[in-house]
Design a protein around this motif. Structure first.
Motif, PDB file in Angstrom:
ATOM      1  N   ASP A   1      13.716 -11.245   1.505  1.00 14.92           N
ATOM      2  CA  ASP A   1      12.491 -10.429   1.432  1.00 14.92           C
ATOM      3  C   ASP A   1      12.117  -9.898   2.817  1.00 14.92           C
ATOM      4  O   ASP A   1      11.697  -8.738   2.959  1.00 14.92           O
ATOM      5  CB  ASP A   1      11.330 -11.252   0.861  1.00 14.92           C
ATOM      6  CG  ASP A   1      11.502 -11.537  -0.627  1.00 14.92           C
ATOM      7  OD1 ASP A   1      12.349 -10.888  -1.264  1.00 14.92           O
ATOM      8  OD2 ASP A   1      10.804 -12.439  -1.135  1.00 14.92           O
ATOM      9  N   PHE A   2      12.267 -10.751   3.839  1.00 12.43           N
ATOM     10  CA  PHE A   2      11.972 -10.330   5.213  1.00 12.43           C
ATOM     11  C   PHE A   2      12.892  -9.184   5.627  1.00 12.43           C
ATOM     12  O   PHE A   2      12.449  -8.193   6.220  1.00 12.43           O
ATOM     13  CB  PHE A   2      12.132 -11.511   6.164  1.00 12.43           C
ATOM     14  CG  PHE A   2      11.994 -11.154   7.620  1.00 12.43           C
ATOM     15  CD1 PHE A   2      10.743 -11.028   8.206  1.00 12.43           C
ATOM     16  CD2 PHE A   2      13.123 -10.922   8.393  1.00 12.43           C
ATOM     17  CE1 PHE A   2      10.613 -10.681   9.541  1.00 12.43           C
ATOM     18  CE2 PHE A   2      13.007 -10.577   9.740  1.00 12.43           C
ATOM     19  CZ  PHE A   2      11.746 -10.454  10.312  1.00 12.43           C
ATOM     20  N   GLU A   3      14.170  -9.325   5.331  1.00 12.36           N
ATOM     21  CA  GLU A   3      15.138  -8.295   5.714  1.00 12.36           C
ATOM     22  C   GLU A   3      14.861  -6.978   4.998  1.00 12.36           C
ATOM     23  O   GLU A   3      14.970  -5.896   5.592  1.00 12.36           O
ATOM     24  CB  GLU A   3      16.555  -8.781   5.412  1.00 12.36           C
ATOM     25  CG  GLU A   3      17.004  -9.901   6.344  1.00 12.36           C
ATOM     26  CD  GLU A   3      18.203 -10.676   5.815  1.00 12.36           C
ATOM     27  OE1 GLU A   3      18.699 -11.540   6.551  1.00 12.36           O
ATOM     28  OE2 GLU A   3      18.639 -10.417   4.675  1.00 12.36           O
ATOM     29  N   LYS A   4      14.486  -7.069   3.722  1.00 12.24           N
ATOM     30  CA  LYS A   4      14.178  -5.842   2.986  1.00 12.24           C
ATOM     31  C   LYS A   4      12.954  -5.138   3.555  1.00 12.24           C
ATOM     32  O   LYS A   4      12.903  -3.906   3.638  1.00 12.24           O
ATOM     33  CB  LYS A   4      13.960  -6.166   1.507  1.00 12.24           C
ATOM     34  CG  LYS A   4      15.242  -6.406   0.731  1.00 12.24           C
ATOM     35  CD  LYS A   4      14.954  -6.531  -0.759  1.00 12.24           C
ATOM     36  CE  LYS A   4      16.238  -6.586  -1.558  1.00 12.24           C
ATOM     37  NZ  LYS A   4      15.998  -6.626  -3.012  1.00 12.24           N
ATOM     38  N   SER A   5      11.961  -5.934   3.963  1.00  4.06           N
ATOM     39  CA  SER A   5      10.741  -5.342   4.525  1.00  4.06           C
ATOM     40  C   SER A   5      10.992  -4.687   5.877  1.00  4.06           C
ATOM     41  O   SER A   5      10.203  -3.858   6.320  1.00  4.06           O
ATOM     42  CB  SER A   5       9.650  -6.406   4.655  1.00  4.06           C
ATOM     43  OG  SER A   5       9.988  -7.360   5.639  1.00  4.06           O
TER      44      SER A   5
END
Length: 289
Positions: free
Chosen positions: A192-196
């Motif tokens: 989720d962090f990487e996608k954001s």
């Protein structure tokens, strides 16, 4: 399972998880074998070598390469079932923990969903297969009374009944609840962090995220794994007896026996598991989605 832009169909989750679990189990089994031998008591009541590499070398020299894969078929079957159930149930459970208004998953919600998933996986797949795998590895160095996985199942059932397959259930469930919480939770938090931050999801990032998740899982759940292994030996014992035996043999440090080999396995297994899962989902989604 890891967060997706669109929900993954249940059948795809189950099949992809099962395939990933089977591949991961075969690829990393020698690590699991050595870790289990290190955690078990010797026949005389002491403990085996604390160096898992010496364990592997001694078994290879005295018993041959096939001995290093004793119990592997049981673990593969268990991993296919475990990871199929794990990814499938995580999808369903995650919906219950998602924010009712936004559908978002906070880090805490991810961890809680993973913990509940671990309980489900332990009950329906992990405990029985871990019991057989551990009994086979233990028996191979002592009595050698089990001829195969099926023979071990029959012998344990005849001696202990159906509940004999659930020796070590408490330790296994605690381990699975913690392990799944940290493994699935950490992986999803990282993804989720990487996608954001617009970081592309490639094979390299999938593997790296899985490896980090595996490392966190190992250190947080190793004591549960050690207790589980002791209670699931060929003779079997209660979780309380297993706890006491570890404490009597090696003190508090004994609960972290086999960490190096389990860490070697979980780092690679985490990377392999999530990488294979993502690849299989990409293949199956257009077909079954």
């Amino acid at each position: 399972m890891p967060a997706q832009d669109a929900p993954t169909p249940p059948l795809v989750s189950f099949v992809a998880g099962g395939v990933a679990g089977g591949v991961e189990a075969v690829a990393t089994y020698p690590f699991e074998f050595a870790k289990t031998r290190v955690q078990l008591r010797s026949q005389s009541g002491g403990t085996t070598s604390k160096n898992p590499f010496l364990v592997v070398a001694r078994v290879f020299r005295n018993e041959g390469i096939r001995a290093l894969y004793k119990g592997c078929s049981t673990l593969v079957v268990g991993s296919i079932a475990k990871d199929g159930v794990r990814f499938l149930s995580f999808d369903a459970i995650k919906k219950a923990f998602a924010d009712p208004e936004t559908g978002a998953m906070s880090p805490f919600r991810n961890l809680m969903a993973g913990m509940c998933t671990g309980v489900v996986a332990s009950t329906f797949a992990v405990t029985p297969t871990e019991r057989i795998k551990t009994a086979l590895i233990d028996d191979a160095r002592t009595a050698k009374k089990f001829h195969s996985s099926f023979h071990a199942v029959r012998a344990i059932y005849q001696e202990y009944g159906f509940m004999g397959m659930y020796h070590g259930y408490a330790g296994t469930t605690l381990k699975q609840a913690g392990a799944t919480a940290f493994r699935m939770g950490t992986y999803n938090i990282l993804k989720d962090f990487e996608k954001s931050h617009d970081i592309a999801q490639t094979t390299i990032t999938n593997f790296a995220n899985g490896a980090v998740a595996g490392t966190a899982t190992t250190f947080m759940t190793q004591p549960f794994d050690t207790i589980k292994t002791r209670s699931q030996s060929a003779k079997g014992s209660s979780t309380t007896d297993a706890f006491r035996s570890v404490l009597a043999d090696d003190g508090i440090r004994g609960f972290w026996r086999g960490t190096s080999m389990r860490l070697g396995r979980t780092v690679f297994s985490g990377g392999i598991l999530f990488t294979v899962y993502e690849q299989v989902v990409a293949v199956l989604n257009p077909i079954l989605g």
